[in-house]
Design a protein around this motif. Structure first.
Motif, PDB file in Angstrom:
ATOM      1  N   LEU A 183      -1.600  -0.661  -1.734  1.00 51.25           N
ATOM      2  CA  LEU A 183      -2.914  -0.145  -2.134  1.00 51.25           C
ATOM      3  C   LEU A 183      -3.753  -1.329  -2.601  1.00 51.25           C
ATOM      4  CD1 LEU A 183      -4.764   2.346  -2.717  1.00 51.25           C
ATOM      5  CD2 LEU A 183      -3.895   2.222  -5.068  1.00 51.25           C
ATOM      6  N   VAL A 184      -4.916  -1.505  -1.984  1.00 50.95           N
ATOM      7  CA  VAL A 184      -5.775  -2.647  -2.273  1.00 50.95           C
ATOM      8  C   VAL A 184      -6.797  -2.274  -3.336  1.00 50.95           C
ATOM      9  CG1 VAL A 184      -7.364  -4.341  -1.292  1.00 50.95           C
ATOM     10  CG2 VAL A 184      -5.489  -3.437   0.102  1.00 50.95           C
ATOM     11  N   CYS A 185      -6.881  -3.106  -4.372  1.00 53.16           N
ATOM     12  CA  CYS A 185      -7.862  -2.942  -5.448  1.00 53.16           C
ATOM     13  C   CYS A 185      -8.579  -4.281  -5.641  1.00 53.16           C
ATOM     14  CB  CYS A 185      -7.185  -2.530  -6.759  1.00 53.16           C
ATOM     15  SG  CYS A 185      -6.026  -1.146  -6.629  1.00 53.16           S
ATOM     16  N   ALA A 186      -9.724  -4.234  -6.295  1.00 57.37           N
ATOM     17  CA  ALA A 186     -10.465  -5.471  -6.563  1.00 57.37           C
ATOM     18  C   ALA A 186     -11.249  -5.311  -7.858  1.00 57.37           C
ATOM     19  CB  ALA A 186     -11.407  -5.820  -5.416  1.00 57.37           C
ATOM     20  N   TRP A 191       2.567  -2.888   5.740  1.00 58.88           N
ATOM     21  CA  TRP A 191       2.100  -4.246   6.028  1.00 58.88           C
ATOM     22  C   TRP A 191       0.588  -4.235   6.179  1.00 58.88           C
ATOM     23  CZ3 TRP A 191      -0.400  -6.725  10.108  1.00 58.88           C
ATOM     24  CH2 TRP A 191      -0.277  -8.116  10.175  1.00 58.88           C
ATOM     25  N   LEU A 192      -0.046  -5.316   5.720  1.00 54.10           N
ATOM     26  CA  LEU A 192      -1.509  -5.383   5.738  1.00 54.10           C
ATOM     27  C   LEU A 192      -1.955  -6.808   5.979  1.00 54.10           C
ATOM     28  CD1 LEU A 192      -4.342  -4.069   5.030  1.00 54.10           C
ATOM     29  CD2 LEU A 192      -3.874  -4.743   2.674  1.00 54.10           C
ATOM     30  N   ARG A 193      -2.957  -6.969   6.845  1.00 50.66           N
ATOM     31  CA  ARG A 193      -3.593  -8.272   7.044  1.00 50.66           C
ATOM     32  C   ARG A 193      -5.066  -8.160   6.695  1.00 50.66           C
ATOM     33  NH1 ARG A 193      -2.777 -10.297  12.636  1.00 50.66           N
ATOM     34  NH2 ARG A 193      -4.451  -8.892  13.219  1.00 50.66           N
ATOM     35  N   LEU A 194      -5.535  -9.065   5.834  1.00 52.38           N
ATOM     36  CA  LEU A 194      -6.939  -9.131   5.450  1.00 52.38           C
ATOM     37  C   LEU A 194      -7.462 -10.535   5.727  1.00 52.38           C
ATOM     38  CD1 LEU A 194      -6.773  -7.369   1.958  1.00 52.38           C
ATOM     39  CD2 LEU A 194      -7.692  -6.384   4.061  1.00 52.38           C
ATOM     40  N   GLN A 195      -8.773 -10.608   5.936  1.00 49.37           N
ATOM     41  CA  GLN A 195      -9.413 -11.906   6.136  1.00 49.37           C
ATOM     42  C   GLN A 195     -10.448 -12.100   5.049  1.00 49.37           C
ATOM     43  OE1 GLN A 195     -10.652 -12.891  10.153  1.00 49.37           O
ATOM     44  NE2 GLN A 195     -12.434 -13.990   9.361  1.00 49.37           N
ATOM     45  N   SER A 218      -9.769 -17.557   5.439  1.00 51.26           N
ATOM     46  CA  SER A 218      -8.311 -17.584   5.474  1.00 51.26           C
ATOM     47  C   SER A 218      -7.774 -16.218   5.899  1.00 51.26           C
ATOM     48  CB  SER A 218      -7.758 -17.960   4.093  1.00 51.26           C
ATOM     49  OG  SER A 218      -8.137 -16.981   3.127  1.00 51.26           O
ATOM     50  N   VAL A 219      -6.493 -16.144   6.111  1.00 47.29           N
ATOM     51  CA  VAL A 219      -5.841 -14.894   6.485  1.00 47.29           C
ATOM     52  C   VAL A 219      -4.789 -14.566   5.438  1.00 47.29           C
ATOM     53  CG1 VAL A 219      -4.420 -13.707   8.185  1.00 47.29           C
ATOM     54  CG2 VAL A 219      -6.256 -15.227   8.941  1.00 47.29           C
ATOM     55  N   LEU A 220      -4.828 -13.364   4.919  1.00 48.91           N
ATOM     56  CA  LEU A 220      -3.899 -12.911   3.903  1.00 48.91           C
ATOM     57  C   LEU A 220      -3.033 -11.804   4.495  1.00 48.91           C
ATOM     58  CD1 LEU A 220      -3.028 -13.081   0.900  1.00 48.91           C
ATOM     59  CD2 LEU A 220      -4.729 -11.301   0.425  1.00 48.91           C
ATOM     60  N   GLU A 221      -1.720 -12.055   4.564  1.00 47.51           N
ATOM     61  CA  GLU A 221      -0.791 -11.058   5.073  1.00 47.51           C
ATOM     62  C   GLU A 221       0.137 -10.623   3.947  1.00 47.51           C
ATOM     63  OE1 GLU A 221       1.223 -12.396   8.554  1.00 47.51           O
ATOM     64  OE2 GLU A 221      -0.590 -12.407   9.786  1.00 47.51           O
ATOM     65  N   LEU A 222       0.252  -9.327   3.729  1.00 47.68           N
ATOM     66  CA  LEU A 222       1.025  -8.780   2.624  1.00 47.68           C
ATOM     67  C   LEU A 222       1.988  -7.727   3.145  1.00 47.68           C
ATOM     68  CD1 LEU A 222      -1.969  -8.303   0.156  1.00 47.68           C
ATOM     69  CD2 LEU A 222      -0.315 -10.177   0.142  1.00 47.68           C
ATOM     70  N   GLU A 223       3.162  -7.658   2.533  1.00 46.65           N
ATOM     71  CA  GLU A 223       4.173  -6.707   2.973  1.00 46.65           C
ATOM     72  C   GLU A 223       4.870  -6.108   1.761  1.00 46.65           C
ATOM     73  OE1 GLU A 223       7.966  -6.460   6.106  1.00 46.65           O
ATOM     74  OE2 GLU A 223       6.929  -8.358   5.711  1.00 46.65           O
ATOM     75  N   ALA A 224       5.053  -4.802   1.790  1.00 52.22           N
ATOM     76  CA  ALA A 224       5.785  -4.115   0.738  1.00 52.22           C
ATOM     77  C   ALA A 224       7.256  -4.019   1.117  1.00 52.22           C
ATOM     78  CB  ALA A 224       5.212  -2.720   0.517  1.00 52.22           C
ATOM     79  N   GLY A 248      -7.065  -5.739  22.424  1.00 51.19           N
ATOM     80  CA  GLY A 248      -8.145  -6.687  22.213  1.00 51.19           C
ATOM     81  C   GLY A 248      -7.753  -7.751  21.206  1.00 51.19           C
ATOM     82  N   GLY A 249      -8.744  -8.507  20.729  1.00 53.70           N
ATOM     83  CA  GLY A 249      -8.472  -9.560  19.774  1.00 53.70           C
ATOM     84  C   GLY A 249      -8.056  -9.016  18.433  1.00 53.70           C
ATOM     85  N   PRO A 250      -7.468  -9.874  17.573  1.00 49.55           N
ATOM     86  CA  PRO A 250      -7.002  -9.425  16.266  1.00 49.55           C
ATOM     87  C   PRO A 250      -8.169  -9.017  15.373  1.00 49.55           C
ATOM     88  CG  PRO A 250      -6.875 -11.819  16.423  1.00 49.55           C
ATOM     89  CD  PRO A 250      -7.213 -11.317  17.789  1.00 49.55           C
ATOM     90  N   PRO A 251      -8.084  -7.856  14.720  1.00 50.59           N
ATOM     91  CA  PRO A 251      -9.164  -7.425  13.841  1.00 50.59           C
ATOM     92  C   PRO A 251      -9.064  -8.132  12.499  1.00 50.59           C
ATOM     93  CG  PRO A 251      -7.401  -5.839  13.769  1.00 50.59           C
ATOM     94  CD  PRO A 251      -6.991  -6.906  14.758  1.00 50.59           C
ATOM     95  N   PRO A 252     -10.126  -8.171  11.700  1.00 50.16           N
ATOM     96  CA  PRO A 252     -10.048  -8.788  10.377  1.00 50.16           C
ATOM     97  C   PRO A 252      -9.110  -8.026   9.448  1.00 50.16           C
ATOM     98  CG  PRO A 252     -12.136  -7.643  10.657  1.00 50.16           C
ATOM     99  CD  PRO A 252     -11.474  -7.651  11.992  1.00 50.16           C
ATOM    100  N   CYS A 253      -8.948  -6.736   9.696  1.00 46.54           N
ATOM    101  CA  CYS A 253      -8.060  -5.924   8.870  1.00 46.54           C
ATOM    102  C   CYS A 253      -7.109  -5.159   9.783  1.00 46.54           C
ATOM    103  CB  CYS A 253      -8.883  -4.954   8.024  1.00 46.54           C
ATOM    104  SG  CYS A 253      -7.897  -3.786   7.081  1.00 46.54           S
ATOM    105  N   ARG A 254      -5.817  -5.249   9.490  1.00 42.75           N
ATOM    106  CA  ARG A 254      -4.828  -4.526  10.297  1.00 42.75           C
ATOM    107  C   ARG A 254      -3.810  -3.895   9.357  1.00 42.75           C
ATOM    108  NH1 ARG A 254      -2.825  -3.793  15.315  1.00 42.75           N
ATOM    109  NH2 ARG A 254      -0.589  -3.988  15.713  1.00 42.75           N
ATOM    110  N   LYS A 255      -3.461  -2.635   9.611  1.00 45.25           N
ATOM    111  CA  LYS A 255      -2.570  -1.886   8.718  1.00 45.25           C
ATOM    112  C   LYS A 255      -1.407  -1.314   9.520  1.00 45.25           C
ATOM    113  CE  LYS A 255      -6.457  -0.004   8.130  1.00 45.25           C
ATOM    114  NZ  LYS A 255      -7.553   0.959   7.918  1.00 45.25           N
ATOM    115  N   LEU A 256      -0.199  -1.477   9.009  1.00 44.61           N
ATOM    116  CA  LEU A 256       0.992  -0.930   9.633  1.00 44.61           C
ATOM    117  C   LEU A 256       1.683  -0.001   8.645  1.00 44.61           C
ATOM    118  CD1 LEU A 256       2.557  -4.043  11.417  1.00 44.61           C
ATOM    119  CD2 LEU A 256       1.120  -2.256  12.419  1.00 44.61           C
TER     120      LEU A 256
END
Length: 304
Positions: free
Chosen positions: A121-124, A274-278, A283-289, A149-157
């Motif tokens: 869960l993403v918070c800011a 799993w989550l990828r944010l830009q 930069s690219v931020l990849e996070l995994e639970a 297609g190309g990689p999106p700025p946000c990807r969720k698995l």
């Protein structure tokens, strides 16, 4: 009473009458004690009395915290925002209580996860960060990632357990699901999100790519990549192809909702894994639970 009973069908006319007699309903700030005729411009307020909230798991692990962006591993059973009888027992309220005195501000959820969906869960803390995160989530809806297609700025698995033997899919193979999601009539809620009816002009386009990871006699383990972020998308899409989440009390094969079922009821297993944010700096931020109980493969693939 006709107004309240007709607009808010979760309570009967008799229950609304009891609330009126108890002085819980006011018009223009003045409590009403008896039924009355409404006029255009009347301002009505129902002051709901306090109620006991069900116990929830009020803990989580922090996956990422840079002083602004906070990503937590939300447990199953914990609501994110106030709704459905929960106000204080939510992620939002817990964050406000735990971080109310932080100089950097209170981290607030940027998106929702269902009460019984666990995982990232993403918070800011900063409004500007919440704004770019919201924009990324919106932009990912139009991405072509699920179509090659190309990689999106946000990807969720996500990972989920499905009813066994429902997928006509070899292990390791994927299936693109494009069932639109719309509202349908539903007792007792009035309307509810489901697989949209054919020709519904208000239906929302939605896309998910489902991959079968393992088959078992008790359940099938799948990974789901979502591009769009529609309400209950994974639950609806899996049900729409005839393979509902195991234990889902709401969605039936085909994507319709069970009469009397409620979105907040649990029993299914679903994890935002799993989550990828830009970030704005490029930069690219990849996070995994960590894999939730029952949602881990017998042998994890290399690289997660």
């Amino acid at each position: 009473m006709a107004f309240y009973a007709g607009r808010y069908g979760h309570s009967s006319a008799q229950e609304w009458e009891r609330r009126l007699a108890a002085g819980e309903i006011s018009r223009h700030g003045v409590p009403l004690r008896a039924d009355a005729v409404l006029a255009d411009g009347d301002q009505l307020v129902w002051r709901r009395p306090p109620w006991p909230e069900s116990a929830v798991p009020a803990h989580w692990d922090v996956i990422h915290d840079d002083g602004d962006l906070l990503v937590i591993d939300k447990p199953s059973g914990l609501p994110v925002l106030p709704a459905g009888g929960f106000l204080e027992h939510t992620v939002l309220r817990l964050l406000e209580r735990r971080h109310g005195g932080d100089p950097a501000g209170v981290p607030r959820p940027v998106h929702r996860l269902g009460r019984f969906t666990s995982g990232l869960l993403v918070c800011a803390r900063r409004p500007a960060t919440r704004a770019w995160l919201s924009a990324q989530l919106r932009e990912s809806t139009g991405s072509l990632a699920c179509d090659g297609g190309g990689p999106p700025p946000c990807r969720k698995l996500y990972r989920a357990l499905l009813e066994p033997g429902r997928l006509a899919l070899p292990t390791g193979e994927s299936l693109l699901i494009t069932t639109a999601i719309g509202r349908r009539l539903h007792p007792p809620l009035g309307v509810i999100w489901c697989a949209a009816e054919a020709g519904d002009p208000a239906a929302l386009p939605a896309r998910s790519r489902l991959t079968l990871l393992e088959s078992g006699s008790e359940a099938d383990l799948v990974e789901v990549a979502i591009v769009s972020g529609r309400p209950h998308q994974i639950r609806i899409h899996c049900a729409a192809i005839g393979a509902p989440l195991r234990g889902d009390p709401l969605y039936l094969p085909g994507g319709r909702a069970r009469p009397g079922g409620l979105p907040g009821e649990g029993g299914y297993r679903l994890q935002a894994r799993w989550l990828r944010l830009q970030p704005p700096d490029g930069s690219v931020l990849e996070l995994e639970a960590p894999p939730a109980e029952g949602l881990a493969m017998a042998v994890e693939p290399q690289g997660g």
